[in-house]
Design an enzyme around this catalytic site. Structure first.
Site, short mmCIF file in Angstrom:
data_model
loop_
_atom_site.label_atom_id
_atom_site.label_comp_id
_atom_site.label_asym_id
_atom_site.label_seq_id
_atom_site.Cartn_x
_atom_site.Cartn_y
_atom_site.Cartn_z
N HIS A 194 42.35 77.32 47.17
CA HIS A 194 40.71 77.29 48.07
C HIS A 194 40.54 78.78 47.21
O HIS A 194 41.19 79.42 47.08
CB HIS A 194 40.86 77.65 49.25
CG HIS A 194 41.68 78.27 50.61
ND1 HIS A 194 40.96 79.79 50.13
CD2 HIS A 194 42.64 78.13 50.52
CE1 HIS A 194 42.69 80.09 51.44
NE2 HIS A 194 42.60 79.52 51.25
N CYS A 213 48.46 77.94 51.87
CA CYS A 213 47.45 77.85 50.78
C CYS A 213 47.92 78.41 49.50
O CYS A 213 48.92 79.49 49.44
CB CYS A 213 45.95 78.23 51.43
SG CYS A 213 45.40 76.98 52.84
#
Length: 421
Positions: A340, A358
């Site tokens: 992301h 992430c």
């Protein structure tokens, strides 16, 4: 790292419908019947019998059809099989319901049985007429009339993470999900009813997770770009020893798009992006910090959200609790790891790991990736301190082919199995 429940994905999978040549649960429909075939029972003396008496000729024996004639309470997943006396091969099966409607179906490639293309109806009478050629060269026939069981009360819920008409990445496994999980002793019978066909043909195999809640199907290598994958989980009416039955058939026919792959190296803090084998972009990244490392292994994009909110207030560590709006989020694990955009870490991307697990990229690179990826595109992360846990996402590719095949409930020929039909 965002934490999300799997229920939404499962609900989506449970409502999946599609058409497929093999679709539907099949009920056992077979009844032994008298078979006619071979030569006439007698010939006259005028036709060449010098004795002037009728000369008996061999009459083909009847096939023994299964389910047996008069059978009652048969599962709607029943397949039709027949045994020719002395050996031989079944060539045709005609199955009709009481109202005269004909049921479509196909013979398995190995000739072991005939599988209806849709589930049989509950509490319905069927007649199966079977013909085949024996090793003696004669035609054998048989019939059987049987009745299916009433709809059972105890069911196994199932899901298929593949949707009809969609296009996926080359790493998209066929993912079947079960609730509750399938016990190990029952998996072979269930797997035998999970059909996959690919065009162009590519061998493959199933692999069960340890608790039986999911099974993955993949080829030895990534799918060829442009492949059509047709799936039928023909599970309606499958009887299990725990007293439950499969709830419905699930089918899908989908396409595989261009080859697109992301490779992340923790040592360099870079993502290399390849399309059709050519390097098209190098993207600086920031992975998970020391106490929340990213998972190393091969994952695939599972879902995409242009904008979402990560809420980790249920984390036990106060330092890892936050509520943050996220752009260009692409899920790669059930545990909450995503690719992301992270504008707050752009200054250290390519140099330092600061995320909660992430793969952080810049806003520009996040949009660039989001605009190009498909669900099923593979991403491989290497060099972190955490190994990807099997089942934490669609982890079919995070093991060698030999390891993958070892998880099949049925024997797999060397190089992979072909389609059942």
């Amino acid at each position: 790292m965002g934490r999300f429940a799997r229920s939404g994905a499962m609900v989506g999978a449970l409502v999946l419908t599609a058409s497929l040549a093999l679709t539907g649960c099949n009920d056992d429909q077979k009844k032994p019947a008298f078979v006619s075939g071979g030569q006439p029972a007698s010939v006259s003396a005028a036709e060449g019998d010098s004795s002037g008496e009728a000369s008996p000729q061999p009459v083909a024996a009847a096939l023994k059809v299964s389910p047996a004639d008069g059978a009652d309470g048969r599962p709607v997943s029943t397949e039709i099989s027949a045994k020719i006396p002395g050996g031989g091969k079944v060539s045709k099966v005609v199955l009709t319901a009481t109202n005269g409607a004909t049921v479509e179906g196909r013979l398995r490639r190995d000739g072991s049985s005939w599988v209806p293309s849709t589930p049989l109806k509950y509490a319905t009478r069927y007649t199966a007429t079977v013909s085949g050629t024996g090793t003696d060269g004669q035609t054998h026939e048989g019939t059987s009339t049987f009745t299916t069981m009433a709809k059972p009360k105890a069911m196994i819920g199932s899901g298929l993470y593949m949707f009809d008409g969609k296009t996926y990445g080359v790493g998209m496994p066929v993912v079947a999900e079960f609730s509750p999980g399938i016990p190990k002793k029952d998996r072979a019978a269930v797997q035998k009813r999970m059909f996959v066909r690919t065009d162009p043909p590519q061998p493959g195999a199933w692999h069960w997770l340890y608790n039986g809640t999911q099974a993955y199907y993949r080829a030895p290598e990534y799918w060829k770009p442009g492949t059509t994958i047709s799936v039928r989980l023909a599970l309606a009416g499958i009887p299990l020893s725990n007293g439950r039955y499969g709830n419905v058939d699930r089918t899908a026919t989908a396409k595989i798009g261009r080859a697109f792959e992301m490779k992340v190296d923790n040592a360099s803090k870079k993502m290399s992006v390849y399309q059709n084998g050519a390097l098209i972009r190098t993207v600086p990244v920031s992975l998970g910090k020391k106490d929340t490392p990213s998972s190393s292994g091969t994952m695939v994009v599972m879902e995409k959200k242009e904008s979402t909110v990560f809420d980790t207030r249920d984390e036990p560590d106060p330092d890892n609790q936050y509520v943050t709006k996220i752009d260009f989020a692409q899920r790669i694990t059930w545990g909450g790891e995503y690719i992301h955009a992270a504008p707050w870490s752009e200054g250290v991307q390519g140099r330092v790991n600061v995320s909660h697990g992430c793969v952080n990229v810049s806003m520009a690179n996040g949009k660039w990736l989001f605009d190009r990826t498909l669900v099923g595109d593979p991403i491989t992360v290497r060099g972190t301190t955490r190994k990807l846990v099997p089942g934490n996402g669609w982890t079919a590719w995070s093991m060698s082919w030999s390891e993958f095949v070892a998880g099949s409930a049925l024997p797999v020929p060397e190089g992979g199995a072909g389609p059942a039909f």
